[in-house]
Structures are given as C-alpha cells and as structure tokens.
Design an enzyme around this catalytic site. Structure first.
Site, PDB file in Angstrom:
ATOM      1  N   ASP A 269       0.146  -0.326   5.113  1.00  0.00           N
ATOM      2  CA  ASP A 269       1.386  -0.498   4.367  1.00  0.00           C
ATOM      3  C   ASP A 269       2.508   0.356   4.959  1.00  0.00           C
ATOM      4  OD1 ASP A 269       2.597  -1.408   1.683  1.00  0.00           O
ATOM      5  OD2 ASP A 269       2.934   0.754   1.616  1.00  0.00           O
ATOM      6  N   GLU A 331       1.920  -3.710   8.540  1.00  0.00           N
ATOM      7  CA  GLU A 331       3.087  -4.303   7.861  1.00  0.00           C
ATOM      8  C   GLU A 331       4.301  -3.863   8.672  1.00  0.00           C
ATOM      9  OE1 GLU A 331       5.500  -4.487   3.642  1.00  0.00           O
ATOM     10  OE2 GLU A 331       4.770  -2.585   4.412  1.00  0.00           O
TER      11      GLU A 331
HETATM   12  C1  NOJ Z   1       5.080  -2.590   1.041  1.00  0.00           C
HETATM   13  C2  NOJ Z   1       4.243  -3.294   0.009  1.00  0.00           C
HETATM   14  O1  NOJ Z   1       3.932  -4.601   0.469  1.00  0.00           O
HETATM   15  C3  NOJ Z   1       5.079  -3.290  -1.260  1.00  0.00           C
HETATM   16  O2  NOJ Z   1       4.513  -4.140  -2.266  1.00  0.00           O
HETATM   17  C4  NOJ Z   1       5.171  -1.867  -1.742  1.00  0.00           C
HETATM   18  O3  NOJ Z   1       6.008  -1.816  -2.896  1.00  0.00           O
HETATM   19  C5  NOJ Z   1       5.789  -0.967  -0.656  1.00  0.00           C
HETATM   20  N1  NOJ Z   1       5.227  -1.211   0.641  1.00  0.00           N
HETATM   21  C6  NOJ Z   1       5.545   0.488  -0.971  1.00  0.00           C
HETATM   22  O4  NOJ Z   1       4.183   0.816  -0.811  1.00  0.00           O
END
Ligand code: NOJ
Length: 613
Positions: A269, A331
């Site tokens: 993430d 991500e």
């Molecule tokens: C990306 C995640 O996909 C999202 O849902 C989250 O709120 C933020 N990162 C913070 O962790």
C-alpha cells in the site's frame, strides 16, 4: 466522486502531481460450457470443456514452463468486508471468502488479493493496522485464515496480502510507545518534529506546508510531548520513519510472518511514499484549492523519493529466499512509465515483480490513441519486465461509470475486459467488475461510511460507492448476507446484475470474462506472444497483434472505442502471409463466423478477437 479529488495516490482525476503529469502524458460470448461457444462459433480455439473442469488440473495459478506463476495468473482483488458474510452480521469475512472459492475457481482466478484484514480500529477500513500479525475478529481468526489459504490452494488459487508499510494505526503499540515521551526508544520510529513556531495566541505552527491526502495539514500536534507527527493519510495513520533501520527490520519481520504462513505475495500500500524529505522542505504550490479546501501542491518532497528503491531491493532479496516465486505488487501511481520501470529495478529486475501500471487503466477515457500510446509504453519501455494492468479498485469509481457513456456501458466494459485480458500483461480484476457492477454513490451524508466522504461532503462523497457488497443473486441482500442490514447498501441493480443471472445468460459480462480468461490461458500467442500495435494512426479503433509462438497462429484484437461503426483492414504481412483471421471472440453478431482481415465492420464499442490463419 468529484473531479477535483485531493487524494494523491489513487484518484488520478485529482489535482497534484499526477493530474499535472497526466496532461503531459500521451496521455471483453461465453464459455457457458462448450455449448454456447459451439453454437456461436466464437471460441474456435478455446477449450471445448467448461473452465471449472480444466482448472482442477492446471489453473491460472499453476506454474507454466519456466515462467513464474504470476505472469499468467489472473489476479482478483477482494474487499473482504463486502464479498461474503458467513455469520449474518452484515459484514463480509474470511469464512465467507472460503465459501465462495468455487466461484473464483469457475472464473479461473489464479490469485486473490485481500485488502487488509488485520486488527484495526477501522478508521480507514483496515488501512490503519494495530497488529500486523493477527486477523481482526470482525473477519475471523488466524485459523480461519489458514483454512482459507489451504482451501484456496486445493483450487489452485493463491493468496496475496495487503501490506501497509507506510503507516500504522495510532493505536498500534509502536505508536503508543512512540507518543508516550520524547525519550521513548520508539520515538524515532515515527516522524516527530517541533513546531515551526507559535501564533500570536500561542498555537503551534506545523513544521511545513505538507498536506494530508485525506485533507488538512499532514501534521498533527501532540500536546503531551509538544511536537507534531506526520501523517500522509488520516491523523489516525501516523507515518513510520523509514530512515530508522529498526522500522525496516520490524516491518520485514511482519512480511516474513505471512510468508511463513504460506501467502504467495503482497500488495504494498502507498509504497512510493515511504520516505519524506529529510530537510522537510515545503512542497511547491501548483495553484488552486482542492475538494477538501486545501492548496494544491506538487508532492516533490513526500512521494517517490529515490531512497525507497534501496528498501525495495532489500525486500526483494529477502523474499527471493522463499520458494515458490512469491510476488511483490506495488500500489504505484506514478507519473510516467520511466518512473514505473524503476520500481521493477529496470534492467536489473531486482525490485518489485509487479508494480501496478495505473496509466492504462485509469485514463478514464475510451480514447484509442491514448490507450494505444500507454499500452505500447507499458509493453516496450519497462526493460522486458511484466506489466500489471488494472482498471478497477476500491479507491476509484467503478470503471463501469468512469468509462461508460450511460448508453453503451456494457459494450464499453467488454472493450475494457478485452484489453485487460488480451494484452501482454498480468491482469488484475476487482470483485464485481466481471458482473458490470456500478458505483452506488451515497445520496445522503448520514449514510456515508468512508471518513473522507463525511469531511468532504458534498464535493467528495468518499469511496463507499465502489465498495458495495458483491451481487451473488437476486435474493435478500443479493446473497451477500442474511443480516437485516448490510454495512453498505446493496446496489440497486442486484436483481439483474448478479452472478446467478449472468451465469445463465450467454452474452453476459460474466460470460464475456470467462471466455476471455479461458482463451487467454489456452492460447500460446496470448500467453507469450509479443504485442505489436496495428493501424497506429487510427483514432477510433485500437488494434494489435499478439504474435504466434514457435510458428503457431497469431491473435489479432480490435476494439472500437467510439459510438460510431468503424471499418478496419489489416495488413499482417509483418507477422506472416496472413490473409484471413478466424473470429474467436466477439460481441458483434455480424462478425461471428467471419474470417475477413479486410473491411472488418465493427459496430459501436464492439470487440473482436481473431486467430490468424
Ligand atoms: C491506498 C489504499 O488503497 C486506500 O484505500 C487507503 O485509504 C490508503 N492507501 C491509505 O492506506
């Protein structure tokens, strides 16, 4: 969701670094068994047996030749809270996922990625982790998790965990210790700073201008120790200090905990933001105000800092010690394919195997030229690494709505599925995408669950709309739960858009996905053939060839990205003396049975896949 989002990592329509870079960037017949295929002449090369039967032997998750499994697997993101409720509390859970593995197997899914299921105060629905080595009781137990992994394995489905290394919950013991005093041994595990000064009435001023992706200053003052801590997201999500080697060690230990338990990899993430500028320089202002009312800033000093690559290399080296080609997915919302390539380690291939390409799936515009350019970049500018394409996730309006024109949404969704599953990339799907689920945006502030939808209302309505429960059937709560109410409402279209109904309709979205997935698995050109764009100046039709392997047949794909009929002809001398292409998959009845390579008449937003003779 508004066009002026303030979250920087996953809403490409928001202002900031990515909005700016986007300006400069060039910018899916059914395998309802063999019966339908035979009847429609659409699947000449596809397996002549139902998918589920074949998976038992060698599903997408199985190893293929010398290729690592993740190159051919179809990945499927599950938002566990919304997939299947097994205990009637209105929330999805791990046992619910286990119950539905048969469905995933019928789709020939090779790996499921679960968004966080760790213990959490759930401020950000699990992305605020308070214990990295356990399961939140709302979702089940470690024993439930182990059972799910084991049962998935018997179905050739691997399990990918979401790993949040950028920040913890403010309730995590590390942060509680860190916040307890300036001299606590864990003080330096998070990013603490003195105020820049004080206002005339004595209020502490944040160290710099950094803005949280979720609104307001990214600095939260702690009156007890009279310092600010940095939080890129909610204030309940303090950022870890990755310049402290103890943090890396502790976080790598948690990664090992899950690897030892048998997970096949991770989705990391917000991983480009592990580091922030040591000098805490102000981010440059881009001008203007975002939906949360904050100044729009470039994220020069808070995102994609070069130091992160050293961590990625060490992470990869550690994971390489494990057997079974464990995979690291990022991500990675990045401004260019060149930046993306660095996340693979470029030609050294020593960082993540699958940083997500967000350039293709989040163009949010069915523009043949733009998509051609971006797909081509992803295919040719990443040092031979494997692209990972994705059109949907839990942070963005569903692609049904981002790309749909309100009239041809299903045909458009089939175009996207075709691109996703015939490109030379690893495909990542999001639950319900295969059904054509749409975004259920809340209409009343009091119904909103996502905190940014509460603070940002009405400009920013949050991410509830793309997280509504999976639509299994037309019964109570769409078959998701027996509870009287579910945590988010069921999509209004569940009576017609659901697994059971679509399994029975040969031309459904679901069967379109199944057909493409089956063809992708069985066809050597789609598995390993290079991808070459055709008809490169055509502004309306995106077409390409996947070259045949070892003298085998090539596959040609054409999608009409417009609402007008388009006619295309292909000169395929470059890939052999091809004069005809047998139609394999199409949603254009007029093209079924066609074997033309000249004057192919594509109806509006239609898709056509042919096998070159
Ligand atoms: C990306 C995640 O996909 C999202 O849902 C989250 O709120 C933020 N990162 C913070 O962790």
């Amino acid at each position: 969701m508004g066009a002026s989002m303030s979250r920087k990592h996953y809403r490409l329509e928001m202002p900031g670094r990515f909005a700016k870079s986007l300006e400069t960037m060039l910018v899916a017949a059914a395998l309802c068994g063999a019966t339908f295929a035979a009847a429609h002449g659409q699947m000449a090369n596809a397996p002549a047996v139902p998918v589920a039967h074949e998976v038992a032997g060698h599903g997408q998750g199985a190893q293929s030749g010398n290729d690592p499994w993740w190159k051919h697997a179809v990945f499927y993101e599950i938002y566990p809270r919304s997939f299947q409720d097994s205990n009637g509390d209105g929330l999805g859970d791990l046992n619910g996922i286990t119950e539905r593995l048969g469905y995933l197997q019928s789709l020939d899914i090779g790996a499921i990625w679960l968004t966080p299921v760790y213990p959490s105060p759930l401020v950000d629905f699990g992305y605020d982790i308070s214990d990295y080595e356990n399961i939140d009781p709302q979702y089940g137990t470690l024993a439930d998790f182990d059972r799910m992994v084991a049962e998935a394995k018997t179905r050739h489905i691997r399990v990918i965990m979401d790993m949040v290394m950028n920040h913890t919950s403010d309730q995590h013991k590390w942060f509680l210790e860190s916040a307890s005093s300036r001299t606590n041994p864990k003080r330096d595990w998070f990013i603490w700073q003195d105020p820049k000064g004080y206002t005339a009435d004595g209020k502490p001023i944040p160290p710099n201008n950094w803005i949280s992706g979720f609104g307001g200053s990214a600095w939260q003052y702690d009156p007890r120790t009279k310092q600010f801590y940095y939080h890129e997201f909610y204030k309940q999500q303090p950022d870890l200090n990755w310049r402290n080697p103890e943090v890396e060690k502790a976080m790598f230990d948690t990664v090992r905990f899950w690897l030892d338990r048998g997970v096949s990899g991770f989705r990391f993430d917000a991983v480009p933001s592990l580091f922030e500028d040591q000098k805490l320089r102000d981010n440059p202002a881009l001008g203007g105000i975002n939906a949360q009312g904050d100044p729009i800033l470039e994220d020069t000093y808070t995102n994609n800092l070069p130091e992160v690559h050293d961590v990625m290399r060490r992470l990869r080296a550690m994971v390489n010690h494990y057997p079974g080609d464990r995979v690291l997915i990022g991500e990675t919302y990045l401004p260019s394919v060149q930046e993306l390539d660095k996340w693979y380690g470029g030609s050294k291939h020593d960082e993540l195997q699958l940083p997500m390409d967000m350039q293709v799936g989040f163009t949010n515009k069915l523009d043949a030229s733009l998509l051609r350019q971006r797909i081509n970049d992803a295919e040719t500018s990443i040092d031979g690494n494997q692209p990972l394409f994705v059109f949907d996730n839990h942070d963005n309006k569903r692609s049904w709505d981002r790309y749909g024109d309100g009239v041809h949404n299903e045909a458009i969704a089939k175009v996207l599925a075709t691109l996703l599953l015939t490109s030379r990339s690893t495909p990542l799907m999001y639950y319900g995408e295969e059904l054509g689920m749409s975004t259920s945006v809340p209409t009343r502030k009091e119904d909103v669950k996502d905190p940014i939808g509460i603070t940002g209302w009405p400009k920013e309505k949050g991410r509830d709309g793309e997280r509504t429960p999976m639509q299994w059937n037309g019964e109570k709560n769409a078959g998701f739960s027996t509870a009287s109410t579910t945590w988010l409402p069921i999509g209004v279209d569940y009576k017609t858009v659901n697994v059971r109904v679509e399994e029975g309709e040969p031309d459904s979205m679901l069967n379109w996905y199944k057909t493409l997935i089956a063809f992708r698995r069985s066809n050597p050109a789609l598995r390993n053939g290079t991808m070459v764009m055709l008809d490169k100046n055509n502004p309306s039709v995106l077409s390409f060839v996947r070259k045949g392997v070892d003298g085998g047949p090539s596959v040609v794909v054409a999608v009409n990205c417009t609402g007008e009929p388009q006619t295309v002809s292909f000169d395929l001398r470059a890939v052999g003396k091809s004069i005809s292409a047998k139609t394999v998959i199409t949603d254009a009845p007029s093209l079924r049975g066609s074997s033309k390579l000249k004057d192919i008449a594509l109806p509006p937003f239609s898709s056509w896949v042919g096998s070159i003779q």
